[in-house]
Design an enzyme around this catalytic site. Structure first.
Site, short mmCIF file in Angstrom:
data_model
loop_
_atom_site.label_atom_id
_atom_site.label_comp_id
_atom_site.label_asym_id
_atom_site.label_seq_id
_atom_site.Cartn_x
_atom_site.Cartn_y
_atom_site.Cartn_z
N GLU A 67 -26.72 -0.81 13.75
CA GLU A 67 -26.97 0.59 14.11
C GLU A 67 -25.67 1.38 13.90
O GLU A 67 -24.57 0.84 14.11
CB GLU A 67 -27.36 0.64 15.60
CG GLU A 67 -27.40 2.01 16.23
CD GLU A 67 -27.51 1.96 17.77
OE1 GLU A 67 -26.97 1.02 18.38
OE2 GLU A 67 -28.14 2.88 18.32
N ASN A 97 -30.81 9.19 15.28
CA ASN A 97 -30.19 7.87 15.13
C ASN A 97 -31.16 7.11 14.24
O ASN A 97 -32.26 6.76 14.68
CB ASN A 97 -30.05 7.20 16.50
CG ASN A 97 -29.27 5.91 16.44
OD1 ASN A 97 -29.16 5.30 15.37
ND2 ASN A 97 -28.73 5.47 17.57
N LYS A 120 -34.75 6.54 15.85
CA LYS A 120 -34.76 5.89 17.16
C LYS A 120 -35.54 6.68 18.20
O LYS A 120 -35.29 7.88 18.41
CB LYS A 120 -33.32 5.69 17.64
CG LYS A 120 -33.18 4.83 18.89
CD LYS A 120 -31.69 4.59 19.15
CE LYS A 120 -31.45 3.69 20.34
NZ LYS A 120 -29.98 3.45 20.54
N GLU A 150 -26.32 9.42 23.92
CA GLU A 150 -27.33 9.47 22.85
C GLU A 150 -28.34 10.58 23.10
O GLU A 150 -28.81 11.21 22.14
CB GLU A 150 -28.03 8.12 22.72
CG GLU A 150 -27.13 7.03 22.17
CD GLU A 150 -27.89 5.81 21.73
OE1 GLU A 150 -27.66 4.73 22.28
OE2 GLU A 150 -28.74 5.92 20.82
N CYS A 164 -31.69 -0.81 18.38
CA CYS A 164 -30.94 -1.09 19.60
C CYS A 164 -31.77 -1.08 20.89
O CYS A 164 -32.49 -2.04 21.15
CB CYS A 164 -29.77 -0.13 19.72
SG CYS A 164 -28.50 -0.75 20.81
N ASN A 168 -25.55 -1.48 19.03
CA ASN A 168 -24.18 -1.30 19.53
C ASN A 168 -24.32 -1.37 21.04
O ASN A 168 -24.76 -0.38 21.66
CB ASN A 168 -23.64 0.09 19.18
CG ASN A 168 -23.29 0.30 17.72
OD1 ASN A 168 -22.27 0.89 17.41
ND2 ASN A 168 -24.12 -0.13 16.80
N1 ING Z 1 -27.11 0.57 23.47
C1 ING Z 1 -27.50 -0.16 24.60
C2 ING Z 1 -28.74 -1.04 24.38
O1 ING Z 1 -29.84 -0.72 24.74
C3 ING Z 1 -27.92 -0.22 26.96
C4 ING Z 1 -27.65 0.68 25.82
C5 ING Z 1 -27.09 -1.32 27.24
C6 ING Z 1 -28.99 0.03 27.74
C7 ING Z 1 -27.41 -2.17 28.31
C8 ING Z 1 -29.32 -0.79 28.82
C9 ING Z 1 -28.50 -1.89 29.10
O2 ING Z 1 -28.50 -2.13 23.89
C10 ING Z 1 -27.82 1.36 22.61
N2 ING Z 1 -27.13 1.92 21.62
O3 ING Z 1 -29.01 1.55 22.73
#
Ligand code: ING
Length: 319
Positions: A47, A107, A124, A143, A173, A198
């Site tokens: 991503e 995205n 996304k 985001e 993601c 990411n």
């Molecule tokens: N990053 C993370 C993901 O869903 C996240 C945001 C991390 C949400 C951990 C919940 C818990 O992997 C992106 N870019 O979506």
């Protein structure tokens, strides 16, 4: 005739804020060269693979973030990647920030043929984080500030990859954490789901404790469950390492339709992992346990599209 393709997750290490796109593209071309040497036919990059994960930075004026976005694909900076794909006869998935001629921001992920045609595009849908600066957070995750919600649904296309027809689908993601995304692809007979991520290796929300080992566990759990429950292969590719002081985990994986991990990255840097995918192994799941036409009961699933948030259940009252 078996339909077997060799796929790769081309994990990227950190891209620092000041790193130019040309440097990231050069790293991706080198990974594609390695993929070619291993007979790979499809490469999945992460991503937002061209820049640092800029949603961690707050810009009061959203227009100040426009320089992180691509207005053309390919562009002069990304053309070397398309040239390499053509040179090596490799299809590739690329995640990037898209700014449309109408000024919308997404995205985005694309699947590109060796000849450079965009065979599939996805924007996304599940945007995590928040839209305004959050002083409680150690690191921002904006985001919802910088991207519009994707408007292309979760499309699947049957396209020639490695000389065989493949039902290919995309997500990005956070989407991997939502079973709805997987099922919409599964209901289109997807055989190969490609996604980049990411993901910070520690909880940035500043709300409650989450043991760090659970970060990778939840990522793998989501991809393995999604692949198994929809009888599809999945390639999940990380951007990893410490970017602008923020640690993103790697652990890119390739998963088969039984939910087994076929390959996993072991560094948090540029790394290529590969696997042979016999696409006809999707058949067992989708003709037995997950034969959707025989077993699904949509009349019982109304809440899934009829509601956004959860509601309180009725209280039980003793007779
Ligand atoms: N990053 C993370 C993901 O869903 C996240 C945001 C991390 C949400 C951990 C919940 C818990 O992997 C992106 N870019 O979506």
């Amino acid at each position: 005739m078996p339909r077997i393709i060799t796929v790769a997750a081309a994990q990227l290490g950190p891209i620092q804020r000041a790193e130019p796109r040309a440097a990231a593209v050069g790293r991706m071309v080198r990974l594609m060269e390695r993929a070619h040497a291993r007979g790979v036919q499809v490469v999945v990059f992460p991503e937002l693979a061209l820049t640092t994960f800029f949603p961690r930075h707050y810009h009061a004026d959203r227009a100040e973030a426009d320089h992180w976005f691509e207005t053309a694909m390919p562009s002069n900076e990304t053309a070397p990647l398309f040239d390499a794909a053509r040179r090596f006869g490799i299809a590739f998935h690329l995640g990037y920030a898209e700014r449309t001629p109408e000024g919308r921001h997404f995205n985005t992920a694309i699947l590109v043929s060796p000849a450079g045609e965009v065979m599939l595009k996805y924007r996304k849908v599940h945007l995590p984080g928040h839209a305004e600066h959050d002083p409680a957070r150690q690191v921002q995750h904006l985001e919802k500030r910088y991207f519009d919600v994707g408007d292309l649904g979760f499309p699947v296309v049957r396209a020639p990859l490695g000389g065989v027809p493949v039902n290919a689908g995309l997500m990005i993601c956070n989407d991997r954490r939502w079973p709805e995304a997987w099922r919409v692809l599964g209901l289109q007979s997807v055989e190969l789901v490609m996604l980049g991520y990411n993901t910070p290796s520690t909880n940035q929300d500043g709300q409650g404790f989450e043991a760090p080992h659970l970060r990778v566990f939840h990522s793998h759990l989501s991809v393995q469950a999604g692949a198994y429950q929809n009888a599809t292969y999945a390639v999940a590719t990380a951007k990893a390492g410490v970017e602008d002081g923020c640690e993103l985990f790697g652990h890119s994986i390739i998963v088969n339709p039984q939910g087994e991990i076929l390959a996993q990255a072991t560094t948090w840097d540029d790394e290529l992992i590969t696997a042979d995918c016999d696409l006809d192994r999707c058949t067992l799941g989708r003709t037995t346990i997950f034969a959707f036409d025989r077993h699904r009961r949509p009349e019982a699933y109304g809440r899934i599209t009829g509601q956004v948030g959860a509601v309180a259940p009725p209280e039980w009252i003793a007779p």
